[in-house]
Design a protein around this motif. Sequence first.
Motif, short mmCIF file in Angstrom:
data_model
loop_
_atom_site.label_atom_id
_atom_site.label_comp_id
_atom_site.label_asym_id
_atom_site.label_seq_id
_atom_site.Cartn_x
_atom_site.Cartn_y
_atom_site.Cartn_z
N LEU A 261 10.46 12.33 9.50
CA LEU A 261 10.46 13.40 8.49
C LEU A 261 10.23 12.72 7.15
N LEU A 262 9.15 13.03 6.50
CA LEU A 262 8.82 12.34 5.25
C LEU A 262 9.50 13.03 4.06
N LEU A 263 10.46 12.34 3.42
CA LEU A 263 11.21 12.91 2.29
C LEU A 263 10.56 12.57 0.96
N GLY A 264 9.90 11.42 0.90
CA GLY A 264 9.30 10.99 -0.38
C GLY A 264 8.18 10.02 -0.14
N THR A 265 7.17 10.09 -1.00
CA THR A 265 6.04 9.18 -0.88
C THR A 265 5.58 8.75 -2.27
N CYS A 266 4.57 7.93 -2.31
CA CYS A 266 4.10 7.38 -3.58
C CYS A 266 3.06 8.29 -4.22
N LEU A 267 3.28 8.65 -5.49
CA LEU A 267 2.30 9.53 -6.15
C LEU A 267 1.16 8.72 -6.76
N ASP A 268 1.41 7.43 -7.03
CA ASP A 268 0.35 6.60 -7.63
C ASP A 268 0.47 5.18 -7.09
N GLY B 163 0.80 -1.23 0.00
CA GLY B 163 0.00 0.00 0.00
C GLY B 163 0.83 1.27 0.00
N HIS B 164 2.13 1.16 0.25
CA HIS B 164 2.92 2.38 0.46
C HIS B 164 4.31 2.32 -0.14
N CYS B 165 4.88 3.50 -0.34
CA CYS B 165 6.30 3.65 -0.60
C CYS B 165 6.70 4.94 0.10
N LEU B 166 7.41 4.83 1.19
CA LEU B 166 7.72 5.99 2.03
C LEU B 166 9.21 6.03 2.30
N LEU B 167 9.78 7.21 2.09
CA LEU B 167 11.20 7.39 2.39
C LEU B 167 11.27 8.47 3.46
N SER B 168 11.86 8.14 4.61
CA SER B 168 11.80 9.13 5.69
C SER B 168 13.03 9.04 6.59
N VAL B 169 13.18 10.08 7.39
CA VAL B 169 14.19 10.05 8.44
C VAL B 169 13.45 9.75 9.74
N ALA B 170 13.83 8.65 10.39
CA ALA B 170 13.24 8.33 11.69
C ALA B 170 14.05 9.06 12.74
N LYS B 171 13.40 10.03 13.41
CA LYS B 171 14.12 10.83 14.41
C LYS B 171 13.89 10.32 15.83
N ASP B 172 12.75 9.65 16.00
CA ASP B 172 12.40 9.10 17.32
C ASP B 172 11.29 8.08 17.07
N ASP C 92 5.65 16.09 6.64
CA ASP C 92 5.87 16.02 5.19
C ASP C 92 6.80 17.15 4.71
N ILE C 93 8.02 16.79 4.29
CA ILE C 93 8.92 17.82 3.72
C ILE C 93 9.25 17.47 2.26
N THR C 94 8.36 16.70 1.63
CA THR C 94 8.63 16.27 0.24
C THR C 94 8.79 17.49 -0.70
N ALA C 95 7.99 18.55 -0.44
CA ALA C 95 8.08 19.73 -1.32
C ALA C 95 9.45 20.39 -1.18
N GLU C 96 9.97 20.44 0.04
CA GLU C 96 11.29 21.05 0.25
C GLU C 96 12.38 20.22 -0.43
N VAL C 97 12.26 18.93 -0.36
CA VAL C 97 13.27 18.07 -1.00
C VAL C 97 13.24 18.30 -2.52
N ALA C 98 12.02 18.40 -3.05
CA ALA C 98 11.88 18.60 -4.49
C ALA C 98 12.45 19.94 -4.95
N LYS C 99 12.38 20.95 -4.07
CA LYS C 99 12.84 22.30 -4.43
C LYS C 99 14.36 22.35 -4.61
N VAL C 100 15.07 21.51 -3.86
CA VAL C 100 16.53 21.53 -3.94
C VAL C 100 16.97 20.77 -5.19
N SER C 101 17.69 21.47 -6.03
CA SER C 101 18.11 20.82 -7.28
C SER C 101 19.31 19.92 -7.01
#
Length: 424
Positions: free
Chosen positions: A198-205, A184-193, A406-415
């Motif tokens: 911190l969600l870096l990437g998720t599934c668009l479809d 059901g998922h594809c999630l890329l994140s930093v586990a801080k605790d 969710d910080i996926t938008a911030e990750v996408a902004k950085v080239s």
Amino acid sequence: MVFNHMTFSMFRYCKTAARILNNSRKIDKYPVYSLSDFTSAAPNKTRARVLGIETSCDDTGAAVVDSDGNIVGNALHSQTSVSVALGGVLPRYARAIHQQHIKNVVKDALCQANIQVKDLDAIAVTVKPGLAPCLEVGLTHAKRLVEESRVPMIPIHHMEAHALTARMIEQIAFPFLVLLVSGGHCLLSVAKDIDDFLLLGTCLDSSPGEAFDKVARRLKLKNLPQCNGLSGGGMIELLARDGDIEAIPAPNVHSDQNASSFSFAGIKSQYLRYIEEEEIKQGIVASHVISNASDMCASFQYAVLKHLAKRLQRAFIYCDTFELLPEHNKTLVISGGVACNQFLRQGLQKVCDHYNSRLICPPPHLCTDNGIMIAWNGMEKLKAGRGFAEDPLTMRYTPKSPFGTDITAEVAKVSIKLPKLKLL
Ligand code: KG4
Ligand code: ZN
């Protein structure tokens, strides 16, 4: 990690007091723990035990783990072969099967652990995300046990449990990177605790598991005797062993260089189309399978690997740039059902080697859904003294639930330019 004798007596006292004080349906007093309660090395020791219950999809799981991370009881009823036969998980049908098995599965786990419900320290249960009719079965059963025993309830986020399972078997300090690949998922994140991601990437479809399952189904792999009892992903991995990864090249999916999120719909539909064309070309009818199914599986699997690897590279670079992970002793955990796949593990190991990270994957039986991961997540919360249900008997399940900040938008902004990496 153990209680010493005095702490344990006090803990028992608090627990009993909480129960006596509790003549309403609401349990409003839970013991508060400090980590030292579990780390004291006193000789007269006893361990806390948590029951975990999992019914979010098509596996009915229950397990008891102790505070040392030992699995002292475990039972699982899997519906994988039913789901494969039906061509997917049918929520109402899955619910009926959960209902049929939940009582015995929980009983089995408790019997193996040689413990009665009243002697547990907590009951952890998956309440989100998942299929509503299925989540309901586990939660209702957990409520029944809590009502009888007055043992505290700990509600669990299924994906957080996947993310933290590896900490039961390996020493992994926060923060670490975690890739969750499931049906059901594809999630890329930093586990801080234990409850901070911190969600870096998720599934668009489509999720990777869905892509594996649909391709396996369209190939009709369940008709091959060697695929008997396997999940769609398991079937593809098996056939791919004899195939050529470059026989049917993948499209350049979701080629946006800055994207941090995943998209498997393009890969999936390209291969579904290919199978259709190939069946016509080869005059395949009824339940027969195309002659180059192995090449198809190997190429599809390689396409999935390349996509995962690119997103992972970007995540490593992003984390290095913003110092989200320790400079030394970086860890990537990969879990969820698709992480059973050895080919994907080997390819992603190359990415980890390049970014000086160790890779930890739980063994396959801990990557797919099970009660152990829920019990362990409950144990981590019990140790931290947080995450208890305030009013367990009115607790609700939540079929859709966000994962972390969710910080996926911030990750996408950085080239971020990706260096070329050899995966095989
Ligand atoms: O985590 P999981 O047990 O349930 C969900 O929460 O979704 O994942 C199930 C998914 C299914 O799509 C199944 O086909 C996939 O995991 N899977 C695999 C493999 N074993 C199971 N995918 C690829 N390769 C495998 N060996
Ligand atoms: Zn899962």
